[in-house]
Structures are given as C-alpha cells and as structure tokens.
Design a protein around this motif. Structure first.
Motif, mmCIF file in Angstrom:
data_model
loop_
_atom_site.group_PDB
_atom_site.id
_atom_site.type_symbol
_atom_site.label_atom_id
_atom_site.label_comp_id
_atom_site.label_asym_id
_atom_site.label_seq_id
_atom_site.Cartn_x
_atom_site.Cartn_y
_atom_site.Cartn_z
ATOM 1 N N ALA A 279 75.661 -6.523 5.818
ATOM 2 C CA ALA A 279 74.257 -6.890 6.025
ATOM 3 C C ALA A 279 73.318 -5.892 5.373
ATOM 4 O O ALA A 279 72.289 -6.261 4.794
ATOM 5 N N ALA A 280 73.659 -4.612 5.425
ATOM 6 C CA ALA A 280 72.801 -3.579 4.842
ATOM 7 C C ALA A 280 72.732 -3.699 3.330
ATOM 8 O O ALA A 280 71.664 -3.527 2.730
ATOM 9 N N VAL A 281 73.869 -3.992 2.696
ATOM 10 C CA VAL A 281 73.857 -4.179 1.240
ATOM 11 C C VAL A 281 73.007 -5.388 0.870
ATOM 12 O O VAL A 281 72.214 -5.355 -0.078
ATOM 13 N N SER B 291 71.271 1.207 16.860
ATOM 14 C CA SER B 291 71.930 0.182 16.050
ATOM 15 C C SER B 291 72.772 0.851 14.970
ATOM 16 O O SER B 291 72.377 1.874 14.403
ATOM 17 N N ARG B 292 73.932 0.252 14.684
ATOM 18 C CA ARG B 292 74.758 0.755 13.581
ATOM 19 C C ARG B 292 74.062 0.607 12.234
ATOM 20 O O ARG B 292 74.469 1.207 11.248
ATOM 21 N N MET B 293 73.017 -0.204 12.197
ATOM 22 C CA MET B 293 72.337 -0.424 10.933
ATOM 23 C C MET B 293 71.762 0.874 10.365
ATOM 24 O O MET B 293 71.665 1.035 9.147
ATOM 25 N N THR B 294 71.387 1.809 11.223
ATOM 26 C CA THR B 294 70.856 3.068 10.706
ATOM 27 C C THR B 294 71.907 3.813 9.885
ATOM 28 O O THR B 294 71.593 4.423 8.865
ATOM 29 N N ALA C 35 74.517 2.296 8.396
ATOM 30 C CA ALA C 35 74.822 1.443 7.246
ATOM 31 C C ALA C 35 73.784 1.600 6.140
ATOM 32 O O ALA C 35 74.124 1.696 4.959
ATOM 33 N N LYS C 36 72.513 1.621 6.513
ATOM 34 C CA LYS C 36 71.473 1.787 5.505
ATOM 35 C C LYS C 36 71.588 3.134 4.815
ATOM 36 O O LYS C 36 71.375 3.252 3.600
ATOM 37 N N GLY C 37 71.920 4.173 5.575
ATOM 38 C CA GLY C 37 72.137 5.478 4.967
ATOM 39 C C GLY C 37 73.291 5.468 3.996
ATOM 40 O O GLY C 37 73.233 6.089 2.926
ATOM 41 N N ALA C 38 74.368 4.752 4.344
ATOM 42 C CA ALA C 38 75.536 4.679 3.467
ATOM 43 C C ALA C 38 75.207 3.961 2.164
ATOM 44 O O ALA C 38 75.661 4.358 1.087
ATOM 45 N N VAL C 39 74.432 2.896 2.246
ATOM 46 C CA VAL C 39 74.041 2.171 1.034
ATOM 47 C C VAL C 39 73.137 3.047 0.168
ATOM 48 O O VAL C 39 73.254 3.076 -1.057
ATOM 49 N N ARG C 40 72.238 3.775 0.808
ATOM 50 C CA ARG C 40 71.400 4.720 0.059
ATOM 51 C C ARG C 40 72.271 5.755 -0.650
ATOM 52 O O ARG C 40 72.026 6.101 -1.807
ATOM 53 N N ALA C 41 73.292 6.241 0.052
ATOM 54 C CA ALA C 41 74.214 7.206 -0.557
ATOM 55 C C ALA C 41 74.976 6.585 -1.718
ATOM 56 O O ALA C 41 75.221 7.244 -2.739
ATOM 57 N N ALA C 42 75.358 5.318 -1.583
ATOM 58 C CA ALA C 42 76.082 4.635 -2.667
ATOM 59 C C ALA C 42 75.218 4.514 -3.906
ATOM 60 O O ALA C 42 75.685 4.711 -5.037
ATOM 61 N N ARG C 43 73.941 4.174 -3.732
ATOM 62 C CA ARG C 43 73.038 4.102 -4.881
ATOM 63 C C ARG C 43 72.899 5.469 -5.549
ATOM 64 O O ARG C 43 72.884 5.581 -6.770
ATOM 65 N N TRP C 44 72.816 6.499 -4.728
ATOM 66 C CA TRP C 44 72.622 7.863 -5.244
ATOM 67 C C TRP C 44 73.860 8.355 -5.991
ATOM 68 O O TRP C 44 73.764 8.884 -7.097
ATOM 69 N N VAL C 45 75.035 8.180 -5.395
ATOM 70 C CA VAL C 45 76.255 8.724 -5.996
ATOM 71 C C VAL C 45 76.657 7.955 -7.251
ATOM 72 O O VAL C 45 77.403 8.468 -8.094
ATOM 73 N N ALA C 46 76.137 6.734 -7.407
ATOM 74 C CA ALA C 46 76.442 5.949 -8.614
ATOM 75 C C ALA C 46 75.954 6.642 -9.878
ATOM 76 O O ALA C 46 76.437 6.360 -10.968
ATOM 77 N N GLU C 47 75.015 7.576 -9.734
ATOM 78 C CA GLU C 47 74.441 8.263 -10.888
ATOM 79 C C GLU C 47 74.878 9.718 -10.970
ATOM 80 O O GLU C 47 74.312 10.494 -11.757
#
Length: 273
Positions: free
Chosen positions: A23-25, A240-243, A245-257
């Motif tokens: 859901a977060a992605v 909520s676990r969403m907090t 999950a959103k952090g993990a997606v933010r980390a995924a965007r960051w580490v992609a670079e």
C-alpha cells in the motif's frame, strides 16, 4: 531506471507488514511496485499482489522466488527474518540489486554479516524505518549528553503486539545504544535486561530495559531520565504500520541513487552527525 522511480520488490507480501508495504508503494508517486515475493511453494504464488493487500488488482503477480523476478526490480524491501534476510542480501550482491532491511532480531554475528556485503551492495538497514523514531534518536543523543552523567537513572520501556517474537525490540536496543554511546558506555557492560527477586539496588551507570507484549500494540517506546525531584520522558508511539512502510519506501528511493555501503535512516533523512 529513473533515479526517482525505482522498481521495488517486496518480500513477504502476504504478511501484515508486506501488505502495508504494498500500500505504501502504491501511495508513493516516486516509486513503482514491480514484484512481490511469498514463501517458496506457497499456494499464493501467482495471486495478484494488490488483491493480497486488499487493494484490488495491480497487475503484479506474487512469485515464490527472487530468481523468477530478478530482471523486474531495482530495490528489494525485506522485513522478514534474519536468515531469510541474509540469504536475500547475498542474492542482491550476486545480481547487482539494492536492499532496504527492516528485519529485527539479528544477532551480533548476523549484524556483522551485513558488513561483509557493504562493499558490494547499497543497503539501508534500520531497526525502525519511522521518520519520527529516527528524529527521536537525535533527541535522545542530546538528552543523554546533557543529563546522563548528572545523576539521572536511564530506563527504556517498550511495548508491542502479542505476536512479536524478539525482545527487547530492535528500536529499544537502538535507543539504548544511542544513549550508551553518548555517555561512553556499552549495553554489553551496562545494559540490564531483567530484574527479578532480590536483585539489589540500582547501580549508577546501568541502562535498564522493560518489555511489554500485549494485544495489537503497533509500537511504543519511552526512554526515561529520572533523578531526585524530576523525570524526563522521551516517547514515540506508532499507531499504524504505515509509518514504518512509508519510511522504508523513502529509504528505497534514496538508496536507488547510492553507491555500495551500509546506511541507516539517519543517512536517508540527512540528520547524522
């Protein structure tokens, strides 16, 4: 790959955290869900990942192996179990992938194994991906330096749902480590993880831990600095676990670079130092 829209794969998409990550992605305009992994041999292999998450069809079929989707993703998000995570990290090293690790309960030896791959894999590892928790860690560092050697007793109290399998939580341990490092102490020497019976009076330098497991508590952490006449408490509560999950997606965007290395959420948020 667009540097701002990494293709993300999620391990354990049938679990509570996995469904929240899906859901977060989907909520993040700068990320794209590319693959979802279930356990090998699972009857859910082939199911639409969106339907598993209660979101309706997303056009991404769950796979029971990373090998089957190796060409589909850039960054793997893993909130599973230590041995599964280490196997997935090795896979990412072999295939030139990036990884975000939110798995808790890793032993000292398992944590050391993460460093074996830091020259090969861009990875973000954090026991808690919440932006709020990582800001709390900075507050704890400041508080410990100001208070800890001035007669303040330090206690870490954490509470989670009844299904959590490790204790104390990875976040509680990280909070204790931040406080200990700020004071020139170590949890190995000064951490107290159990009190029962005639345990004697509290020593001056110990950092105590207390654990609660009950109901559906998502995550609550308090660090107490207490002395004669006053008590300071720094608390973070997740509803909520969403907090995470959103952090993990933010980390995924960051580490992609990023280049290979072992990073944490304070790197992602640029609040380290």
């Amino acid at each position: 790959m667009s540097p701002t829209s990494p293709r993300i794969a999620i391990v354990g998409v049938a679990g509570r955290m996995g469904r929240t990550l899906v859901a977060a992605v989907e909520q993040d305009a700068q990320a794209r869900l590319a693959a979802g992994i279930v356990e090998p041999g699972s009857s859910l292999a082939g199911a639409d990942v969106g339907e598993l998450a209660g979101l309706g069809k997303l056009g991404v079929a769950a796979s029971d192996s990373l090998e089957a989707v190796v060409d589909n993703f850039d960054v793997l998000i893993d909130f599973t179990a230590p041995q599964v995570t280490l196997a997935n990290l090795a896979f990412c090293a072999e295939h030139g992938k990036r990884i975000v690790i939110g798995t808790t309960g890793l032993s000292g030896d398992e944590l050391a194994q993460l460093d074996d791959y830091k020259a090969q894999v861009p990875m973000v590892f954090a026991p808690n991906m919440s932006v709020g928790v990582n800001l709390t860690l900075k507050l704890l560092q400041t508080a410990a330096k100001a208070l800890g050697d001035e007669g303040y007793d330090i206690e870490v109290i954490e509470a989670h749902h009844r299904h959590k399998v490790d204790a104390p939580s990875g976040t509680a341990l990280k909070m204790g480590e931040v406080v200990a490092e700020s004071l020139g102490r170590t949890l190995k020497e000064h951490g107290v993880f159990a009190r029962e019976g005639q345990c004697g009076p509290r020593s001056d330098n110990e950092i105590g831990f207390a654990t609660v497991r009950a109901g559906d508590i998502v995550g609550e952490h308090t660090v107490m600095f207490a002395t004669e006449g006053e008590r300071i408490e720094i608390t973070h509560k997740a509803s909520s676990r969403m907090t995470f999950a959103k952090g993990a997606v933010r980390a995924a965007r960051w580490v992609a670079e990023r280049s290979p290395g072992r990073y944490d959420m304070q790197d992602v948020l640029d609040i380290k130092g």
